[in-house]
Scaffold this motif. Structure first.
Motif, PDB file in Angstrom:
ATOM      1  N   GLY A  19     -80.889  61.591   9.584  1.00 58.41           N
ATOM      2  CA  GLY A  19     -80.252  61.610   8.267  1.00 58.41           C
ATOM      3  C   GLY A  19     -81.235  61.367   7.149  1.00 58.41           C
ATOM      4  N   GLY A  20     -82.167  60.454   7.377  1.00 60.50           N
ATOM      5  CA  GLY A  20     -83.154  60.134   6.355  1.00 60.50           C
ATOM      6  C   GLY A  20     -84.090  61.290   6.072  1.00 60.50           C
ATOM      7  N   ILE A  21     -84.529  61.953   7.117  1.00 58.53           N
ATOM      8  CA  ILE A  21     -85.421  63.106   6.925  1.00 58.53           C
ATOM      9  C   ILE A  21     -84.706  64.211   6.161  1.00 58.53           C
ATOM     10  CG2 ILE A  21     -86.577  64.997   8.137  1.00 58.53           C
ATOM     11  CD1 ILE A  21     -87.426  62.914  10.253  1.00 58.53           C
ATOM     12  N   SER A  22     -83.459  64.488   6.560  1.00 58.00           N
ATOM     13  CA  SER A  22     -82.750  65.576   5.883  1.00 58.00           C
ATOM     14  C   SER A  22     -82.468  65.238   4.422  1.00 58.00           C
ATOM     15  CB  SER A  22     -81.455  65.926   6.618  1.00 58.00           C
ATOM     16  OG  SER A  22     -80.528  64.863   6.547  1.00 58.00           O
ATOM     17  N   LYS A  23     -82.024  64.019   4.144  1.00 58.90           N
ATOM     18  CA  LYS A  23     -81.703  63.676   2.756  1.00 58.90           C
ATOM     19  C   LYS A  23     -82.951  63.531   1.889  1.00 58.90           C
ATOM     20  CE  LYS A  23     -77.374  61.355   3.818  1.00 58.90           C
ATOM     21  NZ  LYS A  23     -77.459  61.205   5.273  1.00 58.90           N
ATOM     22  N   THR A  24     -84.058  63.173   2.487  1.00 59.60           N
ATOM     23  CA  THR A  24     -85.279  62.973   1.713  1.00 59.60           C
ATOM     24  C   THR A  24     -86.019  64.279   1.452  1.00 59.60           C
ATOM     25  OG1 THR A  24     -85.506  60.763   2.650  1.00 59.60           O
ATOM     26  CG2 THR A  24     -87.453  61.694   1.619  1.00 59.60           C
ATOM     27  N   PHE A  25     -86.029  65.182   2.434  1.00 58.24           N
ATOM     28  CA  PHE A  25     -86.898  66.346   2.344  1.00 58.24           C
ATOM     29  C   PHE A  25     -86.185  67.695   2.207  1.00 58.24           C
ATOM     30  CE2 PHE A  25     -89.317  63.098   4.724  1.00 58.24           C
ATOM     31  CZ  PHE A  25     -90.315  62.891   3.786  1.00 58.24           C
ATOM     32  N   VAL A  26     -84.908  67.773   2.521  1.00 57.74           N
ATOM     33  CA  VAL A  26     -84.176  69.035   2.397  1.00 57.74           C
ATOM     34  C   VAL A  26     -83.577  69.104   0.994  1.00 57.74           C
ATOM     35  CG1 VAL A  26     -82.221  70.379   3.280  1.00 57.74           C
ATOM     36  CG2 VAL A  26     -83.679  69.106   4.872  1.00 57.74           C
ATOM     37  N   PRO A  27     -83.696  70.238   0.319  1.00 57.02           N
ATOM     38  CA  PRO A  27     -83.121  70.358  -1.031  1.00 57.02           C
ATOM     39  C   PRO A  27     -81.623  70.076  -1.030  1.00 57.02           C
ATOM     40  CG  PRO A  27     -84.524  72.249  -0.540  1.00 57.02           C
ATOM     41  CD  PRO A  27     -84.394  71.461   0.729  1.00 57.02           C
ATOM     42  N   ARG A  28     -81.182  69.408  -2.083  1.00 56.43           N
ATOM     43  CA  ARG A  28     -79.781  68.998  -2.185  1.00 56.43           C
ATOM     44  C   ARG A  28     -78.824  70.184  -2.097  1.00 56.43           C
ATOM     45  NH1 ARG A  28     -76.333  68.329  -6.483  1.00 56.43           N
ATOM     46  NH2 ARG A  28     -78.019  68.822  -7.923  1.00 56.43           N
ATOM     47  N   GLU A  29     -79.198  71.318  -2.668  1.00 57.00           N
ATOM     48  CA  GLU A  29     -78.330  72.498  -2.626  1.00 57.00           C
ATOM     49  C   GLU A  29     -78.120  72.971  -1.185  1.00 57.00           C
ATOM     50  OE1 GLU A  29     -81.134  72.267  -4.547  1.00 57.00           O
ATOM     51  OE2 GLU A  29     -80.053  71.745  -6.381  1.00 57.00           O
ATOM     52  N   LYS A  30     -79.171  72.884  -0.385  1.00 60.56           N
ATOM     53  CA  LYS A  30     -79.061  73.282   1.022  1.00 60.56           C
ATOM     54  C   LYS A  30     -78.202  72.267   1.792  1.00 60.56           C
ATOM     55  CE  LYS A  30     -81.808  74.966   4.856  1.00 60.56           C
ATOM     56  NZ  LYS A  30     -83.154  75.253   5.358  1.00 60.56           N
ATOM     57  N   LEU A  31     -78.353  70.988   1.481  1.00 60.14           N
ATOM     58  CA  LEU A  31     -77.512  69.971   2.114  1.00 60.14           C
ATOM     59  C   LEU A  31     -76.047  70.175   1.753  1.00 60.14           C
ATOM     60  CD1 LEU A  31     -79.556  66.686   1.576  1.00 60.14           C
ATOM     61  CD2 LEU A  31     -79.163  67.864   3.731  1.00 60.14           C
ATOM     62  N   ALA A  32     -75.782  70.518   0.489  1.00 63.11           N
ATOM     63  CA  ALA A  32     -74.405  70.704   0.026  1.00 63.11           C
ATOM     64  C   ALA A  32     -73.722  71.854   0.757  1.00 63.11           C
ATOM     65  CB  ALA A  32     -74.381  70.936  -1.476  1.00 63.11           C
TER      66      ALA A  32
END
Length: 125
Positions: A19-32
């Protein structure tokens, strides 16, 4: 009991690391756009990245203090902090009607409670 607590802390650390890697390094638009990540569309970049960094710190705090023997009391303290983080996650997903993610966060919360209770109590280091 000690082995069970190590395994539980390790599983939680893996969840926190992912979770930390994704929230820190993946762009928010891609996470959304990802399943379960819709809440990030309503949050700011800084908030999402801050949560990511907190999760990375939790991953380290659940394992490293015990492995190194330096301040092992940080393991149950980190597990307690993870409980608070999961309460926030449950509230967020609950408001969005994402019951499956509320249940998943509840499972993570329960595991963190086991680690906190075990490491503060009978199986402390």
């Amino acid at each position: 009991m000690n082995l069970a607590l190590w395994i539980t802390a390790g599983l939680l650390a893996a969840v926190a690391l992912a979770g930390g890697i994704s929230k820190t390094f993946v762009p928010r638009e891609k996470l959304a756009a990802a399943h379960g990540g819709g809440w990030t569309g309503d949050a700011g970049d800084g908030f999402v990245r801050t949560l990511g960094v907190l999760e990375l710190l939790a991953a380290a705090g659940l394992v490293l203090p015990a492995v190194t023997g330096i301040a092992p009391v940080l393991v149950p303290v980190t597990a307690t902090a993870w409980v608070l983080l999961m309460i926030g996650a449950m509230i967020t997903h609950g408001r969005r009607g994402e019951r499956a993610f509320v249940a998943l966060n509840l499972c993570y919360l329960a595991l963190a409670l086991v680690v906190a209770a075990g490491r503060f109590g009978p199986a402390s280091f």
